[in-house]
Design an enzyme around this catalytic site. Structure first.
Site, PDB file in Angstrom:
ATOM      1  N   GLU A 262       0.847  -1.202   0.000  1.00 17.06           N
ATOM      2  CA  GLU A 262       0.000   0.000   0.000  1.00 17.06           C
ATOM      3  C   GLU A 262       0.876   1.243   0.000  1.00 17.06           C
ATOM      4  OE1 GLU A 262      -2.852  -0.344   3.191  1.00 17.06           O
ATOM      5  OE2 GLU A 262      -3.754  -2.116   2.307  1.00 17.06           O
ATOM      6  N   HIS A 280      -7.781   1.769   1.512  1.00 16.31           N
ATOM      7  CA  HIS A 280      -7.736   1.380   2.930  1.00 16.31           C
ATOM      8  C   HIS A 280      -8.509   2.398   3.799  1.00 16.31           C
ATOM      9  CE1 HIS A 280      -5.201  -1.091   5.986  1.00 16.31           C
ATOM     10  NE2 HIS A 280      -6.361  -0.711   6.526  1.00 16.31           N
TER      11      HIS A 280
HETATM   12  P1  NAD Z   1     -11.401 -10.184  15.220  1.00 21.15           P
HETATM   13  O1  NAD Z   1     -10.160 -10.607  15.910  1.00 21.15           O
HETATM   14  O2  NAD Z   1     -12.528  -9.662  16.025  1.00 21.15           O
HETATM   15  O3  NAD Z   1     -11.960 -11.366  14.311  1.00 21.15           O
HETATM   16  C1  NAD Z   1     -11.138 -12.179  13.519  1.00 21.15           C
HETATM   17  C2  NAD Z   1     -11.802 -13.534  13.396  1.00 21.15           C
HETATM   18  O4  NAD Z   1     -11.040 -14.326  12.479  1.00 21.15           O
HETATM   19  C3  NAD Z   1     -11.860 -14.317  14.713  1.00 21.15           C
HETATM   20  O5  NAD Z   1     -13.150 -14.815  14.924  1.00 21.15           O
HETATM   21  C4  NAD Z   1     -10.841 -15.430  14.512  1.00 21.15           C
HETATM   22  O6  NAD Z   1     -11.134 -16.600  15.231  1.00 21.15           O
HETATM   23  C5  NAD Z   1     -10.928 -15.636  13.006  1.00 21.15           C
HETATM   24  N1  NAD Z   1      -9.758 -16.294  12.424  1.00 21.15           N
HETATM   25  C6  NAD Z   1      -8.460 -16.121  12.730  1.00 21.15           C
HETATM   26  N2  NAD Z   1      -7.677 -16.911  11.964  1.00 21.15           N
HETATM   27  C7  NAD Z   1      -8.513 -17.594  11.151  1.00 21.15           C
HETATM   28  C8  NAD Z   1      -8.318 -18.579  10.146  1.00 21.15           C
HETATM   29  N3  NAD Z   1      -7.105 -19.003   9.813  1.00 21.15           N
HETATM   30  N4  NAD Z   1      -9.418 -19.087   9.537  1.00 21.15           N
HETATM   31  C9  NAD Z   1     -10.662 -18.663   9.866  1.00 21.15           C
HETATM   32  N5  NAD Z   1     -10.903 -17.740  10.818  1.00 21.15           N
HETATM   33  C10 NAD Z   1      -9.838 -17.225  11.463  1.00 21.15           C
HETATM   34  O7  NAD Z   1     -10.915  -9.088  14.132  1.00 21.15           O
HETATM   35  P2  NAD Z   1     -11.749  -7.841  13.593  1.00 21.15           P
HETATM   36  O8  NAD Z   1     -11.609  -6.700  14.532  1.00 21.15           O
HETATM   37  O9  NAD Z   1     -13.087  -8.302  13.179  1.00 21.15           O
HETATM   38  O10 NAD Z   1     -10.873  -7.470  12.291  1.00 21.15           O
HETATM   39  C11 NAD Z   1     -10.906  -8.294  11.150  1.00 21.15           C
HETATM   40  C12 NAD Z   1      -9.905  -7.798  10.118  1.00 21.15           C
HETATM   41  O11 NAD Z   1     -10.236  -6.466   9.674  1.00 21.15           O
HETATM   42  C13 NAD Z   1      -8.454  -7.715  10.603  1.00 21.15           C
HETATM   43  O12 NAD Z   1      -7.590  -8.174   9.582  1.00 21.15           O
HETATM   44  C14 NAD Z   1      -8.232  -6.225  10.774  1.00 21.15           C
HETATM   45  O13 NAD Z   1      -6.871  -5.887  10.639  1.00 21.15           O
HETATM   46  C15 NAD Z   1      -9.059  -5.686   9.614  1.00 21.15           C
HETATM   47  N6  NAD Z   1      -9.410  -4.266   9.703  1.00 21.15           N
HETATM   48  C16 NAD Z   1      -9.347  -3.520   8.554  1.00 21.15           C
HETATM   49  C17 NAD Z   1      -9.695  -2.185   8.583  1.00 21.15           C
HETATM   50  C18 NAD Z   1      -9.675  -1.356   7.334  1.00 21.15           C
HETATM   51  O14 NAD Z   1      -9.477  -0.139   7.414  1.00 21.15           O
HETATM   52  N7  NAD Z   1      -9.926  -1.951   6.180  1.00 21.15           N
HETATM   53  C19 NAD Z   1     -10.070  -1.579   9.796  1.00 21.15           C
HETATM   54  C20 NAD Z   1     -10.167  -2.374  10.931  1.00 21.15           C
HETATM   55  C21 NAD Z   1      -9.842  -3.716  10.871  1.00 21.15           C
END
Ligand code: NAD
Length: 296
Positions: A262, A280
């Site tokens: 990015e 993003h």
């Molecule tokens: P979270 O930790 O609440 O949820 C993640 C889920 O993924 C959990 O339930 C976990 O058990 C599951 N998981 C982990 N490894 C796995 C695998 N190998 N297979 C299947 N499931 C698996 O996270 P969140 O707060 O919901 O965030 C999710 C994603 O969004 C993260 O990557 C975070 O960095 C990203 N995010 C992006 C932005 C953006 O600006 N686009 C903003 C915030 C968060």
């Protein structure tokens, strides 16, 4: 007096809260790494978003005074958490603040790809009116596959259920309680989720086991009409494999907010007509930024 160094742009509301409680808050944006190392000594708290890299060198430079690093937002990719642990510096982030903003963008990308909204917008603004070209696909009654039913995955599932979609999910953790409340069904494997879904949306953290979790093999399992949405982290998808799948008609379309690099260098992927992308901006809403700043 507690001294707080703020290195990325953070909503003023949270900073004013600190000032009101008598904290010294110094905002020094965009410091180059060496300058940050020279500046951090003497501060108790370091507040950053995703831009500032909190490396071992930075943490060592703060040794003796630095007690807490807060990443205002989600993910700790830019903080050397292991070094902080060794130096006894606490690290926090604010994942709860951005849940709805990322979920809403995810739904937005799904709709944008399904109805080709950006392309239609460009056509109309260019004086065109080709209705026949913009025959979209409806989402009611279709199956949404959620990979990772965590905070954001749950919120996306809730909205999709309200839109009349069937929602299935795959997670490595038992999400029975949440999924029953939302009305979505677990599937036994990632492979099954990919094969059954009309739209696949990814909400896992980036970790060694999720790096390139969606590659050539996985894309080949998906329906050729399916849409893939990623608002998690770019490297969860093998972008080269995605490019090939989209170019050869192995996949219907993609909505991407995050990229392996990015800003992204692979413009061929971004410029495909069936790809909608955003820079993003999952957490970029007034509400999310205010909430993140207050939580921090
Ligand atoms: P979270 O930790 O609440 O949820 C993640 C889920 O993924 C959990 O339930 C976990 O058990 C599951 N998981 C982990 N490894 C796995 C695998 N190998 N297979 C299947 N499931 C698996 O996270 P969140 O707060 O919901 O965030 C999710 C994603 O969004 C993260 O990557 C975070 O960095 C990203 N995010 C992006 C932005 C953006 O600006 N686009 C903003 C915030 C968060």
């Amino acid at each position: 007096m507690v001294r707080v160094l703020v290195c990325d742009r953070i909503d003023e509301e949270g900073l004013n809260l600190l000032r009101g409680k008598g904290f010294q808050v110094d905002v020094k944006l965009g410091l180059p790494p060496e300058e940050l190392e020279q500046t951090v000594g003497g501060y108790d708290v370091l507040l950053v978003r995703g831009k500032t890299k909190v490396t071992r060198r930075v943490l060592e430079a703060g040794k003796g005074s630095l007690k807490l690093v807060v990443r205002v937002g989600v993910g700790l990719d830019n903080v050397d958490v292991e070094a902080a642990r060794q130096l006894g510096i606490q690290v926090e982030n604010t994942p709860e603040a951005t849940v709805s903003s990322v979920a809403e963008l995810t739904i937005g990308l799904m709709l944008a790809v399904a109805r080709r909204i950006p392309e239609a917008d460009r056509t109309v603004k260019g004086g065109g009116w080709s209705k026949e070209k913009f025959m979209g696909v409806g989402l009611r009654g279709k199956t949404l596959g959620v990979i990772g039913l965590g905070r954001i995955g749950c919120e996306v599932a809730r909205i999709a259920r309200a839109m009349g979609m069937r929602v299935i999910f795959y997670d490595i953790v038992d999400r029975g309680l949440e999924s029953r409340e939302i009305g979505c069904e677990p599937v036994v494997s990632l492979e099954k989720l990919l094969a059954e879904s009309d739209v696949v949306t990814i909400h896992v953290p980036l970790a060694p086991d999720t790096y390139h979790m969606i590659g050539r093999r996985e894309l080949n399992l998906m329906k050729p009409t399916a849409i893939l949405v990623n608002t998690s982290r770019g490297a969860v998808i093998d972008e080269q494999a995605l490019l090939e799948a989209l170019k050869t008609g192995r996949l219907g379309g993609a909505g991407l907010d995050v990229f392996e690099e990015e800003p992204p260098k692979n413009l061929e992927l971004l410029n495909l007509p069936n790809v909608v992308c955003t820079p993003h901006i999952g957490a970029q809403t007034v509400e999310a930024q205010k909430e993140a700043s207050l939580l921090a």
